[in-house]
Design a protein around this motif. Structure first.
Motif, mmCIF file in Angstrom:
data_model
loop_
_atom_site.group_PDB
_atom_site.id
_atom_site.type_symbol
_atom_site.label_atom_id
_atom_site.label_comp_id
_atom_site.label_asym_id
_atom_site.label_seq_id
_atom_site.Cartn_x
_atom_site.Cartn_y
_atom_site.Cartn_z
ATOM 1 N N THR A 454 0.948 -1.251 0.065
ATOM 2 C CA THR A 454 -0.014 0.043 0.106
ATOM 3 C C THR A 454 0.794 1.274 0.150
ATOM 4 O O THR A 454 2.167 1.324 0.270
ATOM 5 C CB THR A 454 -0.924 0.007 1.183
ATOM 6 O OG1 THR A 454 -0.042 -0.156 2.240
ATOM 7 C CG2 THR A 454 -1.913 -1.075 1.196
ATOM 8 N N GLU A 467 -3.415 4.418 -6.181
ATOM 9 C CA GLU A 467 -4.856 4.442 -5.281
ATOM 10 C C GLU A 467 -5.702 3.520 -5.488
ATOM 11 O O GLU A 467 -6.575 3.186 -4.525
ATOM 12 C CB GLU A 467 -5.109 5.991 -5.630
ATOM 13 C CG GLU A 467 -6.360 6.541 -4.837
ATOM 14 C CD GLU A 467 -6.638 7.762 -5.469
ATOM 15 O OE1 GLU A 467 -8.161 8.223 -4.974
ATOM 16 O OE2 GLU A 467 -5.954 8.468 -5.895
ATOM 17 N N LYS A 468 -5.757 2.997 -6.623
ATOM 18 C CA LYS A 468 -6.721 2.001 -6.933
ATOM 19 C C LYS A 468 -6.521 0.767 -5.977
ATOM 20 O O LYS A 468 -7.319 0.178 -5.373
ATOM 21 C CB LYS A 468 -6.794 1.690 -8.279
ATOM 22 C CG LYS A 468 -7.595 0.414 -8.636
ATOM 23 C CD LYS A 468 -7.225 -0.077 -10.438
ATOM 24 C CE LYS A 468 -8.356 -1.140 -10.440
ATOM 25 N NZ LYS A 468 -8.125 -1.785 -11.969
ATOM 26 N N ASP A 470 -4.920 0.795 -3.202
ATOM 27 C CA ASP A 470 -5.430 0.960 -1.818
ATOM 28 C C ASP A 470 -6.783 0.751 -1.383
ATOM 29 O O ASP A 470 -7.163 0.260 -0.394
ATOM 30 C CB ASP A 470 -4.749 2.557 -1.246
ATOM 31 C CG ASP A 470 -3.273 2.830 -1.462
ATOM 32 O OD1 ASP A 470 -2.609 1.579 -1.447
ATOM 33 O OD2 ASP A 470 -2.800 3.786 -1.479
ATOM 34 N N LYS A 471 -7.655 1.319 -2.298
ATOM 35 C CA LYS A 471 -8.946 1.229 -2.233
ATOM 36 C C LYS A 471 -9.410 -0.286 -2.196
ATOM 37 O O LYS A 471 -10.450 -0.457 -1.433
ATOM 38 C CB LYS A 471 -9.701 2.031 -3.109
ATOM 39 C CG LYS A 471 -9.624 3.562 -3.153
ATOM 40 C CD LYS A 471 -10.137 4.377 -4.034
ATOM 41 C CE LYS A 471 -9.998 5.715 -3.829
ATOM 42 N NZ LYS A 471 -10.636 6.562 -5.092
ATOM 43 N N VAL A 474 -8.858 -2.197 1.042
ATOM 44 C CA VAL A 474 -10.050 -1.731 2.189
ATOM 45 C C VAL A 474 -11.235 -2.417 1.703
ATOM 46 O O VAL A 474 -11.998 -2.973 2.715
ATOM 47 C CB VAL A 474 -10.151 -0.470 2.220
ATOM 48 C CG1 VAL A 474 -11.289 0.221 2.856
ATOM 49 C CG2 VAL A 474 -8.816 0.648 2.488
ATOM 50 N N GLU A 475 -11.673 -2.664 0.593
ATOM 51 C CA GLU A 475 -12.861 -3.278 -0.011
ATOM 52 C C GLU A 475 -12.784 -4.847 0.501
ATOM 53 O O GLU A 475 -13.784 -5.101 1.017
ATOM 54 C CB GLU A 475 -13.084 -3.088 -1.284
ATOM 55 C CG GLU A 475 -14.418 -3.700 -1.786
ATOM 56 C CD GLU A 475 -14.671 -3.811 -3.351
ATOM 57 O OE1 GLU A 475 -15.534 -4.068 -3.887
ATOM 58 O OE2 GLU A 475 -13.693 -2.960 -3.959
#
Length: 542
Positions: A454, A467-468, A470-471, A474-475
């Motif tokens: 990350t 950024e994709k 990292d998201k 979390v998902e």
């Protein structure tokens, strides 16, 4: 019932009833002749008696014994060695932390979560977690374990000034509430069903509330710290008030590091040490022929990787990184460097042992001509590129030589810079433009990606930024839909393999060599030396 049937029935029932008698006789030092007399007096035939003695002897050998002291040797150490679990980064740190402290949970040999200091860890929504502690657990200084200690231990990981290696993972622990001395509540910033597994990591050992001095260790663990000299040794003595019944078995353990693998093996053969961690494949054939040595093999996702920093030349040119991935001959590394004690990998850290492993993601083929074209495109063909390697990173020097030879054949010179193991992790790892790392197994993709990939990962070896990505992490962390989670992790593995600057050629089978007198060592998903927790569970069989 015939006489033969009666004899068979009598012997069977005798063995069920009195195997323990023979085992106890062995324990008292009875000779084979003494045992035969004992069996004959009980009316047992010689053939049946031999089977009984074999079974009883095996049972006796498998029975843990208390007493004795050992010296064990890891493969790397540093003057930066620490007794602060939050800052632990080397195997030597992990061994000491496992000896002196405990975690709330731990992973058994099947990667199943078991309770340790926690009596239970429960949640209805994966966001709010209730933790109940075991009663009557004390620290080495006599203080009783309470929720204040747990909250302090976990909360300090979030303090940037502490420098915790688990800072990124701990940030999700949003609030802590003390219910009473044995019950606390943790609320996460978002649901994470992996929290019980995360709490089993070495960094999340529990220390006493308010601890800031780590020149020694005050834990709840199996051993009390008698001596700690960073970069030299530690000595632990049995905690007579340990809360786990009958553990540990050893009176004391000295842990050192012998970076040179040949010297480490020779120390084992001479009897100076009882365990030599991380034996090089070159030594295994030699050791397999020696009766006084036992080999313990663990395949759990350990790897040595070649890292290219994407924010520095030449790694700031993607074609160079891609070219290097095609120049790494994985077959040669698995066969010649690792002597077939390895599984070919695909440049991402989730191992085939993990249920989330992406089986459709294939390793890159060895293609020197394609690599040459990519180096030309990057404008680096013919330039001398340093590769930093050290014995601190398992087999990295041999791997570097494989890359160097392949580069020489296409006019791409690589300069292998061998540096000392002492100081490697603080001076070269994460810092040099092209260098090797060595990553110990982690039990979930979330932990691996959080630590290594990350944007805020503390060990982001290639400075990969997405950024994709990292998201997506979390998902995946928050969903209880296993199929959806698998789909997300599959794509993330592809992203790392294609876009990060970490080249993972093989997963290494860790082999520890130990004296045949040292018993109780078992494989563990957190790595060799029983997930670094061997000291608590092994015993000497004289």
């Amino acid at each position: 019932m015939s006489q033969n049937d009666r004899t068979s029935w009598d012997v069977t029932n005798w063995t069920r009833r009195d195997d323990a008698m023979v085992e106890e006789a062995i324990r008292r030092g009875a000779s084979r002749r003494d045992l035969l007399r004992l069996l004959a007096a009980s009316g047992v035939a010689m053939a049946a008696g031999s089977a009984i003695m074999t079974r009883a002897t095996a049972a006796f050998a498998a029975t843990p014994k208390k007493g004795g002291s050992i010296t064990a040797a890891g493969w790397s150490s540093s003057t930066a060695d620490t007794l602060d679990p939050a800052k632990a980064s080397l195997s030597t740190d992990y061994v000491r932390c496992c000896s002196f402290y405990n975690r709330l949970t731990f992973l058994d040999e099947k990667a199943a979560v078991q309770m340790e200091l926690a009596e239970s860890v429960e949640s209805d929504d994966a966001k709010t977690w209730k933790i109940t502690l075991r009663p009557d657990v004390t620290f080495h200084d006599g203080k009783t374990l309470t929720t204040d200690d747990v909250i302090y231990s976990l909360q300090r990981h979030k303090d940037e000034s502490v420098g915790s290696k688990a800072n990124a993972m701990a940030q999700q622990m949003e609030t802590f509430k003390k219910v009473d001395d044995r019950v606390l509540e943790i609320v996460l910033s978002a649901p994470n069903a992996d929290l019980p597994i995360i709490l089993s990591l070495h960094h999340f050992m529990i220390i006493a509330d308010g601890t800031t001095d780590f020149t020694t260790a005050n834990g709840t663990g199996a051993f009390k710290c008698e001596t700690f000299e960073p970069g030299v040794k530690s000595v632990g003595v049995r905690n007579e008030s340990y809360w786990k019944e009958n553990l540990p078995y050893l009176d004391s353990i000295e842990f050192i590091a012998i970076p040179d693998e040949t010297a480490r093996v020779n120390a084992l053969l001479s009897g100076d040490i009882a365990l030599a961690a991380m034996v090089n494949p070159r030594s295994i054939r030699r050791l397999e022929t020696i009766d006084t040595v036992t080999l313990s093999k663990t395949t759990s996702g350990n790897y040595t990787n070649l890292n290219v920093r994407l924010d520095m030349a030449p790694g700031d040119k993607k074609d160079f990184v891609d070219g290097l991935k095609y120049l790494v001959n994985r077959e040669v590394i698995a066969r010649s460097v690792m002597r077939d004690l390895a599984v070919i990998a695909n440049d991402q850290p989730v191992s085939p042992n993990d249920r989330y492993y992406n089986e459709d993601l294939k390793p890159k083929d060895y293609d020197p001509e394609k690599a040459k074209k990519l180096f030309e495109k990057a404008g680096v063909l013919g330039q001398s590129i340093p590769i930093v390697a050290s014995t601190a990173a398992t087999s990295s020097i041999d791997m570097a030589m494989v890359v160097q030879q392949a580069g020489a054949e296409i006019g791409m010179p690589f300069e292998v810079q061998r540096v000392p193991s002492d100081g490697y992790w603080s001076n070269y790892w994460l810092k040099a433009p092209v260098h090797f790392g060595n990553i110990n197994p982690r039990p979930t993709p979330d932990i691996l990606f959080s630590l290594l990939y990350t944007s805020d990962a503390p060990w982001n070896e290639s400075r990969y930024q997405s950024e994709k990505f990292d998201k997506m992490l979390v998902e995946a962390r928050g969903t209880l839909d296993e199929a959806k989670r698998k789909e997300i992790y599959d794509e993330m593995q592809v992203m790392v393999s294609e876009d990060a600057g970490t080249i993972i050629p093989v997963w290494i089978a860790n082999v520890d060599a130990l004296s045949s007198k040292l018993k109780g060592l078992q494989p563990n998903p957190l790595g060799g030396m029983m997930g670094y927790a061997f000291a608590e569970y092994v015993w000497l069989d004289d």
